[in-house]
Design a protein around this motif. Structure first.
Motif, mmCIF file in Angstrom:
data_model
loop_
_atom_site.group_PDB
_atom_site.id
_atom_site.type_symbol
_atom_site.label_atom_id
_atom_site.label_comp_id
_atom_site.label_asym_id
_atom_site.label_seq_id
_atom_site.Cartn_x
_atom_site.Cartn_y
_atom_site.Cartn_z
ATOM 1 N N THR A 1 -1.494 12.927 2.704
ATOM 2 C CA THR A 1 -1.114 11.621 2.229
ATOM 3 C C THR A 1 -0.526 10.478 3.133
ATOM 4 O O THR A 1 -0.907 9.444 3.286
ATOM 5 N N GLN B 1 -10.574 1.031 -0.110
ATOM 6 C CA GLN B 1 -9.230 1.446 -0.643
ATOM 7 C C GLN B 1 -9.145 2.512 -1.843
ATOM 8 O O GLN B 1 -8.427 3.431 -1.900
ATOM 9 N N SER C 1 0.819 -1.080 0.093
ATOM 10 C CA SER C 1 0.044 0.095 -0.037
ATOM 11 C C SER C 1 0.858 1.310 0.016
ATOM 12 O O SER C 1 0.687 2.263 -0.608
ATOM 13 N N ASN D 1 -2.178 7.177 4.212
ATOM 14 C CA ASN D 1 -1.235 5.815 4.266
ATOM 15 C C ASN D 1 -1.566 5.089 5.639
ATOM 16 O O ASN D 1 -1.692 3.847 5.673
ATOM 17 N N THR E 1 0.743 9.040 -6.393
ATOM 18 C CA THR E 1 0.263 10.343 -5.929
ATOM 19 C C THR E 1 1.786 11.128 -6.373
ATOM 20 O O THR E 1 1.567 12.582 -6.843
ATOM 21 N N LEU F 1 -4.716 2.846 5.154
ATOM 22 C CA LEU F 1 -4.607 1.558 4.564
ATOM 23 C C LEU F 1 -4.155 0.321 5.113
ATOM 24 O O LEU F 1 -3.039 0.408 5.795
ATOM 25 N N ILE G 1 -7.208 6.161 -1.821
ATOM 26 C CA ILE G 1 -6.309 6.447 -2.559
ATOM 27 C C ILE G 1 -6.552 7.375 -3.718
ATOM 28 O O ILE G 1 -5.879 8.453 -4.193
ATOM 29 N N LEU H 1 0.607 4.015 -2.937
ATOM 30 C CA LEU H 1 0.060 5.113 -2.831
ATOM 31 C C LEU H 1 1.039 6.230 -3.242
ATOM 32 O O LEU H 1 0.757 7.213 -3.962
ATOM 33 N N ALA I 1 -6.233 10.743 -2.262
ATOM 34 C CA ALA I 1 -4.809 11.295 -2.287
ATOM 35 C C ALA I 1 -4.502 11.738 -3.693
ATOM 36 O O ALA I 1 -3.915 12.603 -3.831
#
Length: 470
Positions: A218, A162, A122, A222, A130, A225, A166, A126, A169
């Motif tokens: 972010t 999820q 993850s 995180n 991003t 997740l 995401i 992520l 983000a």
């Protein structure tokens, strides 16, 4: 009539802010504001002209007898077309950049992103997706970049929760990334075109606050997740016969597309022509390269989609019409003299650009990022730095000169503030439609995180303005 114009604009702002509830497209509202506002203005044009442009009107008449038709011709030629040209330059730039992205995407030039983020971890997924969004949105259009990344993410992550995290983000990264360059967001492009900022100075001050505003939320996302994501990797998309360009061809197309846009500020500085001309030149070269690389498809049905990118079709036209409508509507407001009265009230009662910026950021989350930004830009005219000494409060007025702090504060607060709610930006609305994100869920799970990043980034910008000379 001034009251009618003001009420029309306020009513339009309310409809734009509640578009997710009413289902009315904000582009239609913006165009209604822009067109009807000018119709009302020209019907009572004599009063407005004599109030705002008496000397210019006398020069326009050149000794001729004043008449109703003369006033209308003056408004059309000397007032209205100025705002049309200003809006058209932004729209043409958006058209060029969105089409460039579509051509690159059609040819698989962004497929390397999918290869790069191929993981179930993850944290890696992520941050890689991003980071790619942040970088691309700084150089291309942030709306189209966000939409493209949301599509990539949607095809990879199977869990809806999820995807919502995401996806949020991605929206934050796109808005923050687009905020620190003059070509990444319509607000920066407008400020640059008006001469309020220069490209290098603008990026120098906003890059660090933008990174902070992206990284802080972010990091918090995180933590929500799991370590391993529920992912599904599909085969590369089929693009028709002989459409999988090899790597060197995709690299060449990326270099032409993105490299050409990087050269746009230099093009503007050398020629003094509008930036959209440089973007259109880049598009034309990329289009030729596109057809050269895909010449084997000249007799194939798939070539029709290559030759006419979808970026110039229905979806993107809505965004361009929205920008055009809002800019024309704000032009009407400026010509009635109301914006000057509001500006005087703000200077007398607030006299603080940072407070104006915070309020603008909060409004951006409710109304719309670009709508609030252009309202703030219209409030204050660009001040000539050479005339600052004639003002009683020269230090305050310096904030409205070229590369002044006001323009940077507005660009940052409206861009990041638009992420406070999912309805504050077009990218957020795209997330709501694609992942069926509800406003209440976003308010509970994302708004506090975005607000923290917004405040920390604003503090960084404040420190830069205080200690780094413009």
């Amino acid at each position: 009539m001034t009251l009618i114009v003001v009420l029309l604009l306020v009513f339009g702002y309310l409809l734009i802010a509640t578009g997710h509830l009413t289902g009315v497209n904000k582009a239609a509202i913006a165009m209604f504001i822009g067109t009807v506002g000018w119709v009302v203005y020209i019907c009572w044009g004599a009063d407005f002209v004599m109030s705002q442009h008496p000397h210019e009107y006398v020069d326009f008449l050149g000794g001729a007898t004043p008449s109703s038709d003369a006033v209308k011709y003056f408004i059309c030629d000397d007032i209205f077309l100025k705002y049309v040209g200003r809006a058209a330059s932004i729209v043409m730039f958006l058209l060029a950049t969105m089409t460039i992205i579509e051509i690159l995407s059609n040819n698989g030039c962004f497929d390397f992103i999918t290869e790069w983020i191929r993981t179930r971890n993850s944290k890696r997924l992520l941050w890689t997706i991003t980071l790619a969004t942040f970088i691309l949105s700084a150089n291309l259009d942030n709306l189209t970049t966000a939409t493209m990344m949301l599509v990539i993410m949607h095809s990879i992550v199977r869990s809806r929760r999820q995807r919502m995290l995401i996806g949020a983000a991605i929206v934050i990264a796109a808005n923050c990334g687009g905020s620190f360059t003059v070509i990444g967001d319509p607000t920066g492009l407008l400020l640059w075109g008006d001469g309020a900022v220069t490209a290098t100075n603008f990026s120098k001050f906003l890059v660090l606050p933008a990174i902070v505003a992206w990284v802080v939320p972010t990091l918090l996302i995180n933590r929500q997740l799991p370590d391993k994501l529920d992912t599904e990797w599909s085969a590369p998309p089929y693009r028709g016969d002989d459409t999988n360009l090899n790597r060197w061809q995709r690299v060449v197309m990326l270099f032409v597309g993105i490299g050409g846009l990087w050269f746009t500020p230099t093009f503007h500085n050398i020629t003094k022509l509008s930036p959209f001309l440089g973007a259109l030149c880049t598009l034309s070269v990329l289009w030729v390269v596109n057809e050269a690389f895909n010449r084997k498809l000249n007799d194939a049905d798939q070539m029709a989609q290559r030759r006419i990118p979808r970026a110039i079709q229905y979806g993107t036209i809505q965004q361009m019409l929205f920008v055009m409508g809002i800019m024309l509507g704000m032009g009407v407001m400026a010509e009635t003299g109301v914006m000057g009265d509001i500006c005087a009230w703000i200077d007398y009662n607030l006299h603080n650009i940072w407070l104006v910026g915070v309020v603008s950021g909060l409004l951006s989350g409710v109304v719309d990022t670009f709508t609030v930004a252009i309202t703030d830009i219209t409030l204050y005219p660009l001040v000539d730095a050479d005339s600052i000494g004639t003002w009683a409060d020269g230090a305050y007025m310096m904030q409205f000169a070229q590369n002044g702090a006001y323009w940077k504060v507005i660009a940052y607060t409206t861009a990041v503030g638009g992420c406070l709610l999912s309805v504050g930006s077009t990218s957020g609305l795209a997330l709501m439609k694609m992942e069926h994100v509800r406003l209440g869920w976003y308010l509970k799970n994302l708004t506090p995180k975005v607000l923290l990043g917004f405040v920390v980034g604003l503090l960084v910008l404040y420190a830069e303005v205080a200690f780094i000379p413009s």
